[in-house]
Design a protein around this motif. Structure first.
Motif, PDB file in Angstrom:
ATOM      1  N   GLY A  44      13.880  16.659  -3.373  1.00  0.00           N
ATOM      2  CA  GLY A  44      15.207  16.070  -3.371  1.00  0.00           C
ATOM      3  C   GLY A  44      15.324  14.738  -4.077  1.00  0.00           C
ATOM      4  N   ALA A  45      14.225  14.222  -4.652  1.00  0.00           N
ATOM      5  CA  ALA A  45      14.263  12.918  -5.310  1.00  0.00           C
ATOM      6  C   ALA A  45      14.897  13.034  -6.697  1.00  0.00           C
ATOM      7  N   ASP A  46      15.398  11.913  -7.190  1.00  0.00           N
ATOM      8  CA  ASP A  46      15.921  11.872  -8.553  1.00  0.00           C
ATOM      9  C   ASP A  46      14.796  12.156  -9.542  1.00  0.00           C
ATOM     10  N   PRO A  47      15.139  12.710 -10.711  1.00  0.00           N
ATOM     11  CA  PRO A  47      14.110  12.947 -11.752  1.00  0.00           C
ATOM     12  C   PRO A  47      13.758  11.648 -12.466  1.00  0.00           C
ATOM     13  N   ARG A  48      13.192  10.719 -11.726  1.00  0.00           N
ATOM     14  CA  ARG A  48      12.875   9.390 -12.243  1.00  0.00           C
ATOM     15  C   ARG A  48      11.363   9.177 -12.131  1.00  0.00           C
ATOM     16  N   PRO A  49      10.671   8.862 -13.231  1.00  0.00           N
ATOM     17  CA  PRO A  49       9.219   8.644 -13.146  1.00  0.00           C
ATOM     18  C   PRO A  49       8.904   7.472 -12.205  1.00  0.00           C
ATOM     19  N   MET A  50       7.996   7.723 -11.287  1.00  0.00           N
ATOM     20  CA  MET A  50       7.631   6.718 -10.292  1.00  0.00           C
ATOM     21  C   MET A  50       6.119   6.523 -10.281  1.00  0.00           C
ATOM     22  N   SER A  89       0.823  -1.211   0.000  1.00  0.00           N
ATOM     23  CA  SER A  89       0.000   0.000   0.000  1.00  0.00           C
ATOM     24  C   SER A  89       0.858   1.262   0.000  1.00  0.00           C
ATOM     25  N   ARG A  90       2.002   1.234   0.668  1.00  0.00           N
ATOM     26  CA  ARG A  90       2.868   2.414   0.809  1.00  0.00           C
ATOM     27  C   ARG A  90       3.910   2.510  -0.302  1.00  0.00           C
ATOM     28  N   LEU A  91       3.966   1.535  -1.166  1.00  0.00           N
ATOM     29  CA  LEU A  91       5.085   1.394  -2.091  1.00  0.00           C
ATOM     30  C   LEU A  91       5.119   2.491  -3.151  1.00  0.00           C
ATOM     31  N   ARG A  92       6.319   2.990  -3.415  1.00  0.00           N
ATOM     32  CA  ARG A  92       6.636   3.765  -4.616  1.00  0.00           C
ATOM     33  C   ARG A  92       7.620   2.931  -5.419  1.00  0.00           C
ATOM     34  N   PHE A  93       7.442   2.899  -6.742  1.00  0.00           N
ATOM     35  CA  PHE A  93       8.324   2.052  -7.539  1.00  0.00           C
ATOM     36  C   PHE A  93       8.553   2.694  -8.910  1.00  0.00           C
ATOM     37  N   PRO A  94       9.719   2.465  -9.518  1.00  0.00           N
ATOM     38  CA  PRO A  94      10.025   3.077 -10.814  1.00  0.00           C
ATOM     39  C   PRO A  94       9.088   2.582 -11.920  1.00  0.00           C
TER      40      PRO A  94
END
Length: 599
Positions: free
Chosen positions: A534-540, A441-446
């Protein structure tokens, strides 16, 4: 009641029916015959007419198959059904086989030196047959298409279904069927293909914005279609399913033909024709090959567009889930007032369906309710009958897995509930399962990751304790469609990248055979994750939760939860209270207030 509690499995008839099947095999010069769960449309659920595996063996699960040889008959089932199959088949006649660990070809090589294995070409896909044939290379065993031998010996086989096909509102679908046809027709043109063969019932329902009633619990129609690169389509179905309202809805873009016209239509195509080798019957390839029509393997063009829901579909299903959550909360309020030893599994299923019906918007349940108490909870797809109906006794857990079919959405929710005073071991295992649900439920993933990349995250709390569960963490779910929808899954076997709009279940579990079972399930939808400082510019991506029903706090061991997990659970319960309380009776509202108190 939508659900009945009659016993459908008949293992006592299995040996005599197997003997009859073997007589047919001998008459055809066959060493064996394949009996799949599938029908000609390769859906997970089948009409009574197509329940050949159940009729022959007694096994009622939604996945599996039998290979009947002259001296042994294997019933192949996956981890969900290994307890169930032992109760439903005569093991003196049929041998349960762990599948997919054991594949058909090696099993055949083990039990047979040489011979022809018959199969009905309507009931097996090209991909399935090719995999078996590859495994049989170099042996004296071969596969041979033949008439269906089970149909020959089934004297009272039900007739094929003829349920009406009805239009589905565009306001809920979010896109006109003519636009879908034009869009997918252009996709075919871009791939240099003149047509695609559509055989999956839910693909037909999605593509044409229709629903049906040929399969219990699943509002889908049986039929076949040919989608042309022009954006036109031909639908092959029984005339009894069609009325003027449907004709008006389909309009000039769709031509209606009887099923008998399907073979001649295939043979007349110019090609190249796209055929999904994982869902179309191999019979389709036989027709094209015999007529010399060029064809190419390719995914059903409806699969991914159907899985990635429109904004309208997601908005609709949110409302369906809130309505369903209110019914669940009314039920849970009732359940908590029942002393141990006073109600049965059938009482639980009946009462829950009654609360769903009270909305006056329930069109069906989305599958037969699983209400398994004590040892029955360890049978993952347990179906209570009058013969198995158990009383809920003090100290037990009950696994309650259920859902509803509403015009605006399909729901699927599991809660594990305590009956009286439950032991510390059960609470500890429950909390590990809860930790897995919270992790997903809490997950962020690329962007680009598939279900196989996420499945282990839900298992980690169990793995560190030496525990696991024998099913995927989640399956896809439709919108007033099938409760099990592909291709999206949270499973170590799924390589399909998760995309925004895909609805999935999040349902880790734990099962101790002969003792108890635990499962928790919410539905979630993939969405673009917001940016983080502060996160990388990576679509999540991350998940939006659709299900808002309290998780039983009496089974939670707070000391086993981290601070972030406790915060998630308290925030989830606060959201349940805010969203559902206005929809409840006064009594259920008071119950919800207590059930969602912070831990």
């Amino acid at each position: 009641m939508f659900q009945s509690f009659d016993t459908t499995a008949s293992p006592e008839y299995g040996p005599a029916r197997l003997a009859q099947l073997r007589q047919q095999m001998q008459g055809e010069g066959l060493a064996g015959f394949l009996v799949p769960r599938a029908d000609a449309h390769q859906g997970e659920y089948v009409a009574p007419h197509d329940a050949r595996l159940e009729w022959l063996t007694g096994f009622t699960g939604s996945a599996g198959f039998c290979i009947a040889l002259r001296d042994v008959a294997g019933v192949f089932v996956d981890g969900r059904y290994r307890t169930q199959v032992k109760h439903q088949v005569d093991t003196g006649a049929f041998t349960p086989v762990d599948w997919p660990e054991t594949q058909p070809a090696p099993w055949l090589r083990q039990h047979l030196d040489a011979g022809r294995i018959g199969f009905d070409p309507w009931l097996h896909t090209p991909g399935e047959i090719a995999r078996i044939e590859k495994g049989l290379q170099g042996s004296g065993i071969s596969l041979a298409p033949c008439p269906n031998l089970v149909d020959r010996i089934w004297p009272d086989q039900p007739e094929p279904p003829t349920g009406k096909i009805t239009p589905y509102p565009q306001t809920l679908a979010g896109e006109a069927h003519t636009d879908k046809l034009a869009r997918l027709g252009a996709t075919l043109r871009n791939h240099g293909q003149s047509a695609a063969v559509i055989t999956l019932p839910d693909s037909l329902a999605w593509l044409l914005n229709v629903r049906g009633s040929d399969i219990p619990r699943n509002p889908i129609p049986h039929g076949f279609a040919i989608l042309h690169d022009s954006g036109q389509a031909t639908l092959f179905t029984d005339a009894a399913k069609v009325d003027e309202a449907l004709r008006a809805h389909l309009g000039e873009a769709v031509t209606l033909r009887p099923v008998a016209a399907f073979a001649p239509a295939l043979r007349s195509l110019g090609g190249p024709v796209r055929v999904d080798h994982d869902s179309a019957p191999i019979w389709v390839l036989h027709q094209l090959d015999e007529a010399g029509v060029p064809h190419e393997a390719g995914q059903d063009p409806c699969i991914l567009p159907k899985a990635t829901k429109t904004r309208a579909e997601i908005a609709a299903t949110r409302e369906a889930h809130l309505r369903d959550a209110a019914a669940m909360c009314e039920f849970l309020c009732w359940f908590d007032a029942q002393p141990p030893g006073t109600i049965t599994e059938i009482d639980v299923a009946t009462q829950l369906e009654g609360f769903r019906r009270a909305s006056n918007e329930l069109l069906d349940i989305s599958f037969d309710t699983i209400a398994g108490t004590g040892p029955h909870g360890a049978i993952m797809h347990y179906r209570v009958t009058h013969d198995t109906n158990a009383t809920l006794e003090d100290g037990q857990l009950i696994v309650l897995d259920s859902g509803g079919q509403y015009l605006d959405g399909t729901t699927d929710i599991t809660r594990t509930l305590p009956v009286g005073h439950v032991g510390e071991e059960e609470k500890t295992c429950f909390t590990r399962v809860l930790k897995g649900l919270i992790a997903i439920s809490r997950l962020r993933f690329p962007r680009g990751l598939a279900g196989r990349d996420l499945d282990a995250i839900a298992r980690y709390p169990l793995w560190v304790a030496g525990q696991d569960f024998n099913h995927g963490t989640g399956h896809g779910v439709g919108v007033y469609m099938c409760v099990h929808e592909g291709p999206q899954r949270l499973s170590r076997m799924s390589e399909v990248a998760l995309q925004p709009g895909m609805i999935l279940s999040n349902e880790p579990g734990y099962y101790r055979e002969g003792a108890f079972g635990i499962r928790l399930e919410n539905l979630i939808v993939v969405q673009e994750a917001p940016d983080l400082p502060g996160a990388d510019p990576r679509p999540m991506h991350d998940f939006e939760t659709l299900t808002f029903v309290p998780i039983d706090r009496r089974l939670v061991m707070p000391a086993l939860l981290g601070d972030d997990e406790r915060d998630w659970l308290n925030a989830y319960h606060a959201e349940c209270r805010d969203k559902i309380a206005p929809r409840l009776s006064d009594e259920a509202r008071l119950w919800l207030q207590k059930a969602t108190a912070p831990i």
